[in-house]
Design a protein around this motif. Structure first.
Motif, PDB file in Angstrom:
ATOM      1  N   ILE B 135       0.820  -1.195   0.000  1.00  0.00           N
ATOM      2  CA  ILE B 135       0.000   0.000   0.000  1.00  0.00           C
ATOM      3  C   ILE B 135       0.865   1.261   0.000  1.00  0.00           C
ATOM      4  N   LYS B 136       0.578   2.148  -0.957  1.00  0.00           N
ATOM      5  CA  LYS B 136       1.307   3.406  -1.033  1.00  0.00           C
ATOM      6  C   LYS B 136       0.366   4.557  -0.758  1.00  0.00           C
ATOM      7  N   ALA B 137       0.936   5.636  -0.239  1.00  0.00           N
ATOM      8  CA  ALA B 137       0.079   6.760   0.163  1.00  0.00           C
ATOM      9  C   ALA B 137      -0.777   7.281  -0.979  1.00  0.00           C
ATOM     10  N   GLU B 138      -0.153   7.506  -2.129  1.00  0.00           N
ATOM     11  CA  GLU B 138      -0.931   8.106  -3.238  1.00  0.00           C
ATOM     12  C   GLU B 138      -2.032   7.184  -3.700  1.00  0.00           C
ATOM     13  N   VAL B 139      -1.699   5.905  -3.788  1.00  0.00           N
ATOM     14  CA  VAL B 139      -2.705   4.949  -4.238  1.00  0.00           C
ATOM     15  C   VAL B 139      -3.866   4.924  -3.250  1.00  0.00           C
ATOM     16  N   SER B 140      -3.497   4.924  -1.967  1.00  0.00           N
ATOM     17  CA  SER B 140      -4.529   4.898  -0.946  1.00  0.00           C
ATOM     18  C   SER B 140      -5.423   6.123  -1.034  1.00  0.00           C
ATOM     19  N   GLU B 141      -4.815   7.278  -1.219  1.00  0.00           N
ATOM     20  CA  GLU B 141      -5.593   8.507  -1.332  1.00  0.00           C
ATOM     21  C   GLU B 141      -6.553   8.440  -2.514  1.00  0.00           C
ATOM     22  N   GLU B 142      -6.018   7.962  -3.611  1.00  0.00           N
ATOM     23  CA  GLU B 142      -6.854   7.880  -4.806  1.00  0.00           C
ATOM     24  C   GLU B 142      -8.036   6.951  -4.574  1.00  0.00           C
ATOM     25  N   LEU B 143      -7.744   5.838  -3.949  1.00  0.00           N
ATOM     26  CA  LEU B 143      -8.822   4.877  -3.696  1.00  0.00           C
ATOM     27  C   LEU B 143      -9.851   5.466  -2.743  1.00  0.00           C
ATOM     28  N   LYS B 144      -9.364   6.227  -1.763  1.00  0.00           N
ATOM     29  CA  LYS B 144     -10.309   6.850  -0.832  1.00  0.00           C
ATOM     30  C   LYS B 144     -11.254   7.761  -1.596  1.00  0.00           C
ATOM     31  N   ALA B 145     -10.661   8.578  -2.465  1.00  0.00           N
ATOM     32  CA  ALA B 145     -11.479   9.518  -3.225  1.00  0.00           C
ATOM     33  C   ALA B 145     -12.511   8.761  -4.060  1.00  0.00           C
ATOM     34  N   LYS B 146     -12.062   7.686  -4.681  1.00  0.00           N
ATOM     35  CA  LYS B 146     -12.991   6.915  -5.504  1.00  0.00           C
ATOM     36  C   LYS B 146     -14.086   6.291  -4.659  1.00  0.00           C
ATOM     37  N   PHE B 147     -13.683   5.789  -3.499  1.00  0.00           N
ATOM     38  CA  PHE B 147     -14.663   5.189  -2.612  1.00  0.00           C
ATOM     39  C   PHE B 147     -15.734   6.207  -2.235  1.00  0.00           C
ATOM     40  N   GLU B 148     -15.275   7.373  -1.822  1.00  0.00           N
ATOM     41  CA  GLU B 148     -16.237   8.392  -1.415  1.00  0.00           C
ATOM     42  C   GLU B 148     -17.144   8.792  -2.561  1.00  0.00           C
ATOM     43  N   ALA B 149     -16.533   8.929  -3.724  1.00  0.00           N
ATOM     44  CA  ALA B 149     -17.328   9.327  -4.880  1.00  0.00           C
ATOM     45  C   ALA B 149     -18.418   8.297  -5.166  1.00  0.00           C
ATOM     46  N   ARG B 150     -18.047   7.039  -5.100  1.00  0.00           N
ATOM     47  CA  ARG B 150     -19.030   5.997  -5.390  1.00  0.00           C
ATOM     48  C   ARG B 150     -20.104   5.956  -4.327  1.00  0.00           C
ATOM     49  N   ALA B 151     -19.684   6.096  -3.075  1.00  0.00           N
ATOM     50  CA  ALA B 151     -20.679   6.062  -2.005  1.00  0.00           C
ATOM     51  C   ALA B 151     -21.671   7.206  -2.204  1.00  0.00           C
ATOM     52  N   GLU B 152     -21.136   8.344  -2.604  1.00  0.00           N
ATOM     53  CA  GLU B 152     -22.031   9.480  -2.809  1.00  0.00           C
ATOM     54  C   GLU B 152     -22.992   9.236  -3.953  1.00  0.00           C
ATOM     55  N   LYS B 153     -22.443   8.671  -5.022  1.00  0.00           N
ATOM     56  CA  LYS B 153     -23.312   8.355  -6.151  1.00  0.00           C
ATOM     57  C   LYS B 153     -24.377   7.358  -5.743  1.00  0.00           C
ATOM     58  N   ALA B 154     -23.975   6.410  -4.911  1.00  0.00           N
ATOM     59  CA  ALA B 154     -24.954   5.423  -4.453  1.00  0.00           C
ATOM     60  C   ALA B 154     -26.086   6.138  -3.728  1.00  0.00           C
ATOM     61  N   ARG B 155     -25.714   7.090  -2.873  1.00  0.00           N
ATOM     62  CA  ARG B 155     -26.755   7.807  -2.138  1.00  0.00           C
ATOM     63  C   ARG B 155     -27.633   8.620  -3.091  1.00  0.00           C
ATOM     64  N   GLU B 156     -27.003   9.148  -4.138  1.00  0.00           N
ATOM     65  CA  GLU B 156     -27.806   9.900  -5.110  1.00  0.00           C
ATOM     66  C   GLU B 156     -28.842   8.991  -5.739  1.00  0.00           C
ATOM     67  N   ARG B 157     -28.391   7.797  -6.130  1.00  0.00           N
ATOM     68  CA  ARG B 157     -29.324   6.861  -6.759  1.00  0.00           C
ATOM     69  C   ARG B 157     -30.419   6.473  -5.801  1.00  0.00           C
ATOM     70  N   LEU B 158     -30.015   6.255  -4.551  1.00  0.00           N
ATOM     71  CA  LEU B 158     -31.013   5.871  -3.565  1.00  0.00           C
ATOM     72  C   LEU B 158     -32.023   7.005  -3.385  1.00  0.00           C
ATOM     73  N   ALA B 159     -31.533   8.226  -3.432  1.00  0.00           N
ATOM     74  CA  ALA B 159     -32.440   9.362  -3.315  1.00  0.00           C
ATOM     75  C   ALA B 159     -33.387   9.400  -4.507  1.00  0.00           C
ATOM     76  N   GLU B 160     -32.837   9.084  -5.676  1.00  0.00           N
ATOM     77  CA  GLU B 160     -33.699   9.027  -6.862  1.00  0.00           C
ATOM     78  C   GLU B 160     -34.804   8.004  -6.674  1.00  0.00           C
ATOM     79  N   LEU B 161     -34.392   6.857  -6.145  1.00  0.00           N
ATOM     80  CA  LEU B 161     -35.370   5.797  -5.899  1.00  0.00           C
ATOM     81  C   LEU B 161     -36.450   6.308  -4.961  1.00  0.00           C
ATOM     82  N   GLU B 162     -36.000   6.975  -3.927  1.00  0.00           N
ATOM     83  CA  GLU B 162     -36.940   7.489  -2.951  1.00  0.00           C
ATOM     84  C   GLU B 162     -37.893   8.472  -3.611  1.00  0.00           C
ATOM     85  N   ALA B 163     -37.312   9.357  -4.406  1.00  0.00           N
ATOM     86  CA  ALA B 163     -38.126  10.379  -5.052  1.00  0.00           C
ATOM     87  C   ALA B 163     -39.155   9.773  -5.990  1.00  0.00           C
TER      88      ALA B 163
END
Lengths: 172, 369
Positions: B135-163
């Motif tokens: 594990i390298k710092a930059e790779v980890s950072e990048e993965l964190k960003a991607k993780f957060e982005a996906r989680a957020e998108k998931a919530r967006e979709r869930l909100a769409e479902l709700e709506a």
């Protein structure tokens, strides 16, 4: 030459217009089959576009190198699929160089001869020779494309030229 | 003919080119293969997928179903699936496989689950990289960003479902995701315990914080969804609730058998704890049944979902206690569990259930063209 562009359809069409022939030629010189070369070149452009669709930052420096590299990889894939037929079996039937509005029969024969010679080089040397002397890519860029150091690349280019020269001398 | 010199060779080869007609035709193919945001129809998506596949297998146009079958069955695409950042095939995993998966997710629910799956993959990649000591710092950072982005998108979709009124689907998917995140938190904690390297421990700790953060956001979303389930028009949730009843009952039965089976191989304390959890699950199940009888389907759904996951947690407790001679990785919701729930959903002609049933059917991506 550095190309910084935003990958938007209009821009990409310009990229296509600029590099289509070069990438096709590169593919053709490597696989010696016109149809295959066209397919690979088409897939190269599609793939590069798809790849950039996925990036958030749609800018890219040096799309040319990227195109060559993608084409190179696709050709490697193609090589891997071929277990029995050698790509150099083409030497007997000649090359399917289609006449364009600008070409003459004389040119085609010459192209055939040229390809006959160049195809006697092994793949690695043929590749760098084509990139350096036909595609006019700088050794530095070639190094990036083939994934080797600049030094190693220069050495390979020199070797390629040497071998080509001896092949030229062997011509009847 | 005269002997060629090097210059002649170069000149001759440089003259190789496409005819204007060829150049134009290929240009059209390239342009048409390119997806635009407007392409949302089923066929367009598959044509797009096929255009990705064409270059990997065959240069002649191939029936779409066949191309997909090949894609799904293997080759480089499959080999790429297990790859990690830094591996040669990782770009294929992310740029092609995941892209295709995204395209093939038709319903909003499927999309939400897809985003969740990708978010989870990023955590998985970090875990595996850490285990390998890579594990390298930059790779980890990048993965964190991607993780957060996906989680957020998931919530967006869930909100769409709700709506769009699909509260049941949204709540279920959300809970499922939370369950996954919690499992990952466990895994991260375990890794941190086992890893002796200080900087690795730090990195894993930061990841745990990030994952917890996202999980909290999902927790808030869940509260909102549950409030909606309780107060909204209950009729629409009838089928889903009945489906979850089945799923929860099956799960509880399965876990009961599981725990009993291993009773003598499990540590007493853990056994006691898991039995207690099961009791909670059973209570929630009863609550759910009561709500069902009363026609409060939304409420039933909440209890039954909770019953399901509580039972699963009970099972994981036993697994965590490291039963001798077994695979002790925690259970996560998998396809088998989903099957139980689905079987009861396709029956009625309820408006919501029909669209949900369609969504689920499409989400399974049974391509029969």
């Amino acid at each position: 030459m550095k190309h910084k562009i935003k990958v938007v359809q209009e821009e990409y069409e310009k990229v296509y217009d600029e590099f289509a022939d070069a990438i096709f030629r590169y593919c053709y010189l490597k696989v010696s089959d016109r149809e295959k070369a066209k397919d690979i070149m088409q897939d190269t452009f599609i793939k590069v576009w798809v790849y950039f669709e996925n990036k958030n930052n749609k800018e890219i420096t040096n799309i040319r190198a990227f195109l060559y590299k993608t084409a190179s990889n696709l050709i490697i894939d193609e090589y891997r699929r071929k277990t029995t037929t050698s790509l150099n079996d083409m030497t007997d039937k000649g090359y399917d160089v289609v006449s364009n509005d600008h070409k003459t029969v004389h040119d085609n024969a010459e192209i055939n001869m040229a390809m006959n010679i160049v195809n006697q080089l092994d793949d690695k040397h043929k590749e760098v020779f084509i990139m350096r002397y036909v595609e006019d890519i700088s050794p530095k860029e070639i190094a990036k494309i083939i994934g080797r150091t600049e030094n190693a690349t220069s050495v390979r280019i020199n070797t390629a030229v040497k071998r080509l020269r001896s092949l030229i001398n062997e011509q009847k | 003919m005269d002997k060629l010199k090097q210059k002649d060779i170069e000149r001759a080869l440089k003259s190789v080119s496409l005819t204007d007609a060829e150049k134009a035709r290929i240009k059209e193919n390239v342009i048409n293969a390119k997806p635009t945001k407007l392409r949302n129809s089923f066929m367009d998506r598959l044509i797009y997928v096929r255009s990705i596949l064409i270059n990997t297998k065959n240069y002649k146009p191939m029936p779409i179903a066949l191309a997909l079958a090949i894609f799904l069955s293997g080759g480089a695409a499959f080999a790429a699936e297990g790859s990690l950042p830094g591996d040669l095939l990782y770009p294929v995993k992310v740029g092609v496989n995941e892209r295709v998966g995204e395209v093939l997710a038709f319903s909003t629910e499927a999309k939400a689950e897809f985003e969740a799956k990708l978010a989870e993959k990023r955590i998985d990649e970090v875990e595996r990289l850490t285990q390998k000591g890579k594990i390298k710092a930059e790779v980890s950072e990048e993965l964190k960003a991607k993780f957060e982005a996906r989680a957020e998108k998931a919530r967006e979709r869930l909100a769409e479902l709700e709506a769009s009124g699909q509260l049941g689907a949204s709540a279920e998917s959300n809970l499922k995701f939370q369950n996954k995140l919690e499992a990952r938190l466990e895994a991260l904690a375990n890794l941190a315990d086992e890893d002796e390297d200080e900087s690795d421990k730090e990195e894993l700790k930061e990841w745990s914080i990030k994952v917890k953060n996202e999980n909290n956001k999902h927790g808030l979303l869940q509260l909102k969804l549950e409030a909606g389930l309780k107060s909204g028009d209950q009729e629409g949730f009838e089928n889903r609730a009945k489906g979850r009843l089945n799923a929860a009952e099956n799960k509880i039965n399965e876990v009961t058998a599981f725990i009993e089976d291993r009773a003598d191989r499990t540590d007493e304390e853990i056994y006691a704890e898991s039995v207690a959890q099961l009791e909670v699950a059973t209570e929630l199940l009863s609550e759910g049944k009561v709500s069902l009888e009363a026609g409060a389907y939304g409420e039933a759904l909440i209890s039954l979902n909770k019953a399901f996951y509580t039972a699963m947690e009970a099972k994981n407790l036993v697994k965590k206690g490291k039963v001798r001679g077994e695979d002790n990785r925690p259970d996560e919701v998998d396809e088998a569990d989903e099957e139980d729930a689905d079987d009861n959903e396709d029956e009625e002609n309820d408006e919501e259930s029909e669209s949900e049933a369609n969504a689920k059917a499409k989400a399974k991506v049974k391509i029969s063209i």
